[in-house]
Motif scaffolding. Structure first.
Motif, short mmCIF file in Angstrom:
data_model
loop_
_atom_site.label_atom_id
_atom_site.label_comp_id
_atom_site.label_asym_id
_atom_site.label_seq_id
_atom_site.Cartn_x
_atom_site.Cartn_y
_atom_site.Cartn_z
N THR A 216 0.60 -1.67 -0.34
CA THR A 216 -0.16 -0.34 -0.13
C THR A 216 0.53 1.36 0.51
OG1 THR A 216 -2.10 -0.72 0.89
CG2 THR A 216 -1.96 1.14 0.75
N ARG A 217 1.26 1.72 -1.29
CA ARG A 217 1.96 3.01 -1.20
C ARG A 217 1.39 4.13 -0.17
NH1 ARG A 217 7.09 2.58 -3.56
NH2 ARG A 217 6.43 4.04 -4.92
N LEU A 218 2.38 4.65 0.53
CA LEU A 218 2.44 6.01 1.09
C LEU A 218 2.58 6.99 -0.03
CD1 LEU A 218 1.32 7.51 3.31
CD2 LEU A 218 4.11 7.53 4.11
N VAL A 219 1.65 7.91 -0.26
CA VAL A 219 1.85 8.93 -1.16
C VAL A 219 1.62 9.87 -1.43
CG1 VAL A 219 1.14 9.47 -3.79
CG2 VAL A 219 1.35 7.55 -3.18
N ILE A 220 2.80 11.61 -1.49
CA ILE A 220 2.75 13.04 -1.52
C ILE A 220 1.86 13.30 -2.08
CG2 ILE A 220 4.21 14.95 -0.24
CD1 ILE A 220 4.49 12.41 1.18
N ASP B 267 2.73 -0.46 8.19
CA ASP B 267 1.18 -0.66 7.69
C ASP B 267 1.11 0.80 7.72
OD1 ASP B 267 -0.93 -0.15 7.44
OD2 ASP B 267 -1.67 -1.36 10.20
N ASN B 268 1.41 0.60 6.04
CA ASN B 268 1.07 2.25 5.71
C ASN B 268 -0.36 3.47 6.03
OD1 ASN B 268 3.77 2.75 5.01
ND2 ASN B 268 3.22 2.87 2.45
N VAL B 269 -1.24 2.35 6.15
CA VAL B 269 -2.20 3.29 6.52
C VAL B 269 -2.21 3.82 7.53
CG1 VAL B 269 -4.90 2.82 6.94
CG2 VAL B 269 -4.20 1.55 5.07
N ALA B 270 -1.74 3.01 9.36
CA ALA B 270 -1.77 3.48 9.95
C ALA B 270 -0.54 4.59 10.35
CB ALA B 270 -1.01 2.63 11.29
N LEU B 271 0.23 4.10 8.95
CA LEU B 271 1.21 5.18 9.37
C LEU B 271 1.51 6.58 8.54
CD1 LEU B 271 4.55 6.35 9.97
CD2 LEU B 271 4.80 5.41 7.33
N GLY B 272 0.30 6.48 8.16
CA GLY B 272 -0.50 8.26 7.20
C GLY B 272 -1.22 8.27 8.23
N ARG B 273 -2.12 8.06 8.98
CA ARG B 273 -2.11 8.62 10.00
C ARG B 273 -2.00 9.25 11.10
NH1 ARG B 273 -6.73 3.49 11.19
NH2 ARG B 273 -7.86 3.21 9.14
N ALA B 274 -0.70 8.52 11.64
CA ALA B 274 0.18 9.65 12.48
C ALA B 274 0.81 10.40 11.71
CB ALA B 274 0.66 8.24 13.66
N LEU B 275 1.11 10.23 10.63
CA LEU B 275 1.25 11.76 9.65
C LEU B 275 1.10 12.76 9.65
CD1 LEU B 275 4.14 9.77 7.43
CD2 LEU B 275 4.93 11.02 10.17
N ALA B 276 -0.05 12.40 9.55
CA ALA B 276 -1.49 13.91 9.16
C ALA B 276 -1.29 14.17 10.63
CB ALA B 276 -2.83 12.51 8.78
N THR B 277 -1.88 13.05 11.41
CA THR B 277 -2.26 13.35 13.23
C THR B 277 -0.89 14.94 13.09
OG1 THR B 277 -3.03 12.25 13.37
CG2 THR B 277 -2.66 13.39 15.11
N LEU B 278 0.28 14.16 13.04
CA LEU B 278 1.37 15.08 13.67
C LEU B 278 1.92 16.12 12.72
CD1 LEU B 278 4.14 15.12 14.80
CD2 LEU B 278 5.48 14.07 13.45
N LEU B 279 1.11 16.56 11.18
CA LEU B 279 1.69 17.66 10.60
C LEU B 279 0.10 18.27 10.22
CD1 LEU B 279 4.27 15.64 7.84
CD2 LEU B 279 4.97 17.03 10.14
N THR C 45 -7.76 7.82 1.52
CA THR C 45 -7.38 5.97 1.13
C THR C 45 -7.61 5.93 -0.18
OG1 THR C 45 -8.53 5.12 1.86
CG2 THR C 45 -6.69 5.01 3.41
N MET C 46 -7.15 6.04 -1.27
CA MET C 46 -7.56 4.94 -2.61
C MET C 46 -6.87 4.22 -4.01
SD MET C 46 -6.96 8.71 -4.43
CE MET C 46 -7.77 7.68 -5.89
N ASP C 47 -7.43 3.39 -4.14
CA ASP C 47 -6.61 2.07 -5.14
C ASP C 47 -5.64 1.42 -4.38
OD1 ASP C 47 -8.34 2.46 -6.63
OD2 ASP C 47 -7.73 3.95 -7.59
N GLY C 48 -4.95 1.10 -3.09
CA GLY C 48 -4.26 0.60 -2.43
C GLY C 48 -3.60 1.76 -1.80
N ALA C 49 -3.26 2.27 -1.80
CA ALA C 49 -2.37 3.91 -1.83
C ALA C 49 -3.39 4.39 -0.44
CB ALA C 49 -2.12 4.92 -2.98
N VAL C 50 -2.44 5.67 -0.20
CA VAL C 50 -2.54 6.76 1.58
C VAL C 50 -2.42 7.53 0.47
CG1 VAL C 50 -2.01 6.95 3.44
CG2 VAL C 50 -2.98 4.69 3.28
N LEU C 51 -2.98 8.65 0.81
CA LEU C 51 -2.74 9.92 0.01
C LEU C 51 -2.38 11.34 1.01
CD1 LEU C 51 -3.17 8.24 -2.58
CD2 LEU C 51 -4.37 10.48 -3.33
N LEU C 52 -1.95 11.69 1.32
CA LEU C 52 -1.37 12.71 2.64
C LEU C 52 -1.28 13.93 1.57
CD1 LEU C 52 1.36 11.16 4.78
CD2 LEU C 52 -1.18 12.13 5.15
N GLY C 53 -2.05 15.45 1.49
CA GLY C 53 -1.62 16.71 1.41
C GLY C 53 -2.28 18.23 2.23
#
Length: 308
Positions: free
Chosen positions: A259-263, A281-293, A299-307
């Motif tokens: 599951t790709r972590l995408v900027i 677990d990039n979903v859990a990592l993405g959530r942690a980074l989203a909260t931190l920053l 989430t879509m098509d096997g990817a976690v998008l941060l922006g």
């Protein structure tokens, strides 16, 4: 490999001894390699010391630059050339175990999210991190490892024969001890002596050999003393970051998860991240980074998008 050449033909070409060594490398790499090949190869290797030296020399050429071999060598597929020189491992006729070619380097590789432990014939041990490629020969007479990509934890067993590691454009000769070795496009080669001593070969930029001792690291031609707990965090499935960019964190995380972590927003790629995070677990990592920053997560098509 296009069919099997007869062994008689291989030995009849006395005018091309280097080709004979190269053909043996290719034969040991073939899908249909057999126990009879192992027997004949051993006879050929021990019949004349010069033949063993030729085989070793041809192996080194192919090892260090995958696909490089004498010009008259048989055709090798792209898949095998990229994989490096293969080892021969076939069951002996007498059923006494496995015969491995005396000089051929053995390739190892891991995929996304995969780690692998290997015990080498000389007693040394490897832990391969995710997305790692290397090949190694570890016998009584020769101990050499070529790290093409990724990261390894190497425990070097005591021996009178030094252990030489090559990664990117750097080479390190190590005695007994434990070493963390990394090779990637961003930082090139990084060598850390967890325990023990090693010598880094001189380059044109440094002009002199450099010594690594317990706790020291060579990276970007500079020797420093990193936090060893952070350096070795990957061995327990974690990654440590210290003022690393979000883009760097995503690149590292994607080595451990399909599951790709995408900027999704280039404006946030340079945001800095510090801390220790569980990988895989990039979903859990993405959530942690989203909260931190204070970022938006989708989430879509096997990817976690941060922006934003």
């Amino acid at each position: 490999m296009h069919g099997r050449k007869s062994l008689d033909r291989m030995f009849s070409d006395k005018a091309a001894p280097e080709r004979t060594a190269a053909e043996w490398i290719a034969r040991l790499n073939a899908d249909d390699v057999s126990a009879q090949d192992a027997i004949v190869f051993r006879q050929w290797l021990t019949a004349n010391p010069e033949q063993a030296e030729r085989f070793e020399r041809a192996t080194d050429l192919w090892d260090m630059v995958p696909g490089t071999a004498p010009s008259r060598a048989p055709v090798v597929t792209r898949r095998r050339a990229l994989g490096g020189v293969a080892a021969l491992a076939v069951t002996a006729v007498a059923g006494t175990g496995v015969f491995q070619a005396a000089y051929a380097a053995t390739p190892y590789r891991t995929g996304i999210g995969e780690q692998r432990r290997v015990v080498l014939p000389d007693g040394s041990a490897l832990l391969l991190d995710a997305v790692t490629r290397l090949h190694v020969v570890a016998t009584e007479r020769r101990r050499r490892l070529w790290l093409t990509q990724g990261r390894i934890d190497l425990t070097v067993a005591p021996s009178a024969t030094p252990f030489t590691i090559t990664a990117a454009d750097r080479a390190m000769t190590a005695g007994a001890g434990r070493f963390d070795l990394r090779c990637d496009a961003r930082d090139g080669a990084a060598f850390t002596a967890i325990e023990g001593r090693a010598t880094i070969a001189a380059t044109t930029s440094t002009g002199a050999a450099q010594l690594l001792t317990n706790g020291s690291r060579l990276r970007n031609d500079v020797i420093d003393r990193p936090d060893l707990a952070a350096t070795r965090a990957w061995t327990s499935g974690r990654a440590a970051f210290h003022d690393d960019t979000l883009a760097t964190v995503a690149e590292e995380a994607n080595r451990y998860s399909a599951t790709r972590l995408v900027i999704a927003d280039p404006a946030v790629a340079g945001l800095q991240v510090s801390g220790m995070y569980r990988m895989g677990d990039n979903v859990a990592l993405g959530r942690a980074l989203a909260t931190l920053l204070s970022l938006r997560l989708r989430t879509m098509d096997g990817a976690v998008l941060l922006g934003r």
